[in-house]
Design a protein around this motif. Structure first.
Motif, PDB file in Angstrom:
ATOM      1  N   UNK A 156      -5.488  -4.827 -11.279  1.00  0.00           N
ATOM      2  CA  UNK A 156      -6.485  -4.218 -10.400  1.00  0.00           C
ATOM      3  C   UNK A 156      -5.743  -3.280  -9.462  1.00  0.00           C
ATOM      4  N   UNK A 157      -6.133  -2.013  -9.471  1.00  0.00           N
ATOM      5  CA  UNK A 157      -5.494  -0.989  -8.643  1.00  0.00           C
ATOM      6  C   UNK A 157      -6.419  -0.569  -7.514  1.00  0.00           C
ATOM      7  N   UNK A 158      -5.826  -0.164  -6.420  1.00  0.00           N
ATOM      8  CA  UNK A 158      -6.561   0.431  -5.303  1.00  0.00           C
ATOM      9  C   UNK A 158      -5.931   1.794  -5.032  1.00  0.00           C
ATOM     10  N   UNK A 159      -6.774   2.757  -4.745  1.00  0.00           N
ATOM     11  CA  UNK A 159      -6.286   4.108  -4.484  1.00  0.00           C
ATOM     12  C   UNK A 159      -5.936   4.265  -3.012  1.00  0.00           C
ATOM     13  N   UNK A 160      -4.813   4.916  -2.752  1.00  0.00           N
ATOM     14  CA  UNK A 160      -4.406   5.195  -1.385  1.00  0.00           C
ATOM     15  C   UNK A 160      -4.472   6.680  -1.060  1.00  0.00           C
ATOM     16  N   UNK A 161      -5.027   7.477  -1.964  1.00  0.00           N
ATOM     17  CA  UNK A 161      -5.115   8.922  -1.748  1.00  0.00           C
ATOM     18  C   UNK A 161      -6.240   9.242  -0.786  1.00  0.00           C
ATOM     19  N   UNK A 162      -6.097  10.370  -0.091  1.00  0.00           N
ATOM     20  CA  UNK A 162      -7.059  10.742   0.938  1.00  0.00           C
ATOM     21  C   UNK A 162      -8.475  10.942   0.390  1.00  0.00           C
ATOM     22  N   UNK A 163      -8.606  11.566  -0.762  1.00  0.00           N
ATOM     23  CA  UNK A 163      -9.943  11.898  -1.269  1.00  0.00           C
ATOM     24  C   UNK A 163     -10.693  10.690  -1.850  1.00  0.00           C
ATOM     25  N   UNK A 164     -10.006   9.596  -2.178  1.00  0.00           N
ATOM     26  CA  UNK A 164     -10.722   8.428  -2.696  1.00  0.00           C
ATOM     27  C   UNK A 164     -10.085   7.121  -2.207  1.00  0.00           C
ATOM     28  N   UNK A 165      -9.683   7.109  -0.991  1.00  0.00           N
ATOM     29  CA  UNK A 165      -9.023   5.939  -0.411  1.00  0.00           C
ATOM     30  C   UNK A 165      -9.936   4.705  -0.507  1.00  0.00           C
ATOM     31  N   UNK A 166      -9.356   3.622  -1.008  1.00  0.00           N
ATOM     32  CA  UNK A 166     -10.091   2.366  -1.107  1.00  0.00           C
ATOM     33  C   UNK A 166     -10.794   2.133  -2.430  1.00  0.00           C
ATOM     34  N   UNK A 167     -10.929   3.158  -3.282  1.00  0.00           N
ATOM     35  CA  UNK A 167     -11.548   2.948  -4.595  1.00  0.00           C
ATOM     36  C   UNK A 167     -10.659   2.040  -5.438  1.00  0.00           C
ATOM     37  N   UNK A 168     -11.283   1.177  -6.229  1.00  0.00           N
ATOM     38  CA  UNK A 168     -10.539   0.246  -7.056  1.00  0.00           C
ATOM     39  C   UNK A 168     -10.947   0.386  -8.515  1.00  0.00           C
ATOM     40  N   UNK A 169      -9.999   0.079  -9.407  1.00  0.00           N
ATOM     41  CA  UNK A 169     -10.277   0.124 -10.844  1.00  0.00           C
ATOM     42  C   UNK A 169      -9.334  -0.832 -11.568  1.00  0.00           C
ATOM     43  N   UNK A 170      -9.756  -1.224 -12.775  1.00  0.00           N
ATOM     44  CA  UNK A 170      -8.951  -2.114 -13.607  1.00  0.00           C
ATOM     45  C   UNK A 170      -8.242  -1.309 -14.684  1.00  0.00           C
TER      46      UNK A 170
ATOM     47  N   UNK B 288       0.832  -1.209   0.000  1.00  0.00           N
ATOM     48  CA  UNK B 288       0.000   0.000   0.000  1.00  0.00           C
ATOM     49  C   UNK B 288       0.871   1.266   0.000  1.00  0.00           C
ATOM     50  N   UNK B 289       0.443   2.234  -0.789  1.00  0.00           N
ATOM     51  CA  UNK B 289       1.131   3.524  -0.863  1.00  0.00           C
ATOM     52  C   UNK B 289       0.093   4.637  -0.740  1.00  0.00           C
ATOM     53  N   UNK B 290       0.568   5.865  -0.787  1.00  0.00           N
ATOM     54  CA  UNK B 290      -0.338   7.016  -0.764  1.00  0.00           C
ATOM     55  C   UNK B 290      -0.938   7.289  -2.144  1.00  0.00           C
ATOM     56  N   UNK B 291      -0.509   6.538  -3.139  1.00  0.00           N
ATOM     57  CA  UNK B 291      -1.010   6.705  -4.503  1.00  0.00           C
ATOM     58  C   UNK B 291      -1.748   5.426  -4.911  1.00  0.00           C
ATOM     59  N   UNK B 292      -1.962   5.223  -6.214  1.00  0.00           N
ATOM     60  CA  UNK B 292      -2.588   3.998  -6.696  1.00  0.00           C
ATOM     61  C   UNK B 292      -1.560   2.865  -6.647  1.00  0.00           C
TER      62      UNK B 292
END
Length: 184
Positions: A120-134, A97-101
């Protein structure tokens, strides 16, 4: 001054003369009387041909023969085992996990005669933490019985064909060895 043959007047003759760049001060009358009707008929024939729309069939854009369910399942099983045995051990040993995707999985999906390899990516940014995309990185397109094109996803979001007409075994070997087809 000369007389126009066959009852032609300047109003009907001017478009023809302008099209063929024939000067109004025509050469000898016998040449003029022979060339103008033929030129006018040719102009009418060319315009009629240009107005017709004709469809042609392209061999490259033709669709391959329909895919049977057994062949589709064989392709999916081979690609899934390739992801499990080759891609994941090489490119996804652990999830960091990082602060980015960041990448959390590598998987594939079959759609419309194509098998896409995706991360499959997961976002680690504050404004969309936990969002995932392919994000797809490569795909194989079935173009015939045991024949595939290999394409990669460019940075522009468009697919780019790298190899054409290879077997499934060759396609998986190329996905394993060609660095341009590696996941991001």
């Amino acid at each position: 001054m000369y007389s126009l043959p066959n009852g032609l007047d300047n109003a009907r003759l001017l478009p023809v003369l302008m099209f063929f760049h024939v000067p109004l001060a025509a050469p000898r009358p016998f040449e003029f009387s022979i060339q103008v009707p033929q030129a006018f008929e040719e102009l009418v024939r060319v315009r009629r041909m240009a107005q017709k729309e004709q469809w042609t069939r392209s061999a490259r854009n033709s669709r391959p023969s329909p895919l049977g369910e057994a062949e589709k399942q064989a392709i999916v099983i081979a690609c899934d085992s390739f992801i499990r045995d080759v891609l994941k051990p090489r490119f996804l040993r652990e999830i960091r996990p990082t602060n980015f995707n960041y990448v959390i999985d590598i998987h594939g999906a079959w759609a419309g005669g194509r098998y896409r390899f995706m991360q499959r990516y997961r976002s680690g940014m504050d404004h969309n933490r936990g969002d995932e995309f392919d994000a797809p990185f490569a795909r194989i397109d079935r173009v015939g019985r045991n024949r595939f094109d290999i394409q990669r996803m460019r940075h522009t979001g468009r697919w780019w064909r790298l190899y054409s007409g290879v077997t499934l075994a060759e396609a998986l070997r190329l996905l394993e060895t060609d660095e341009i087809l590696y996941p991001g």
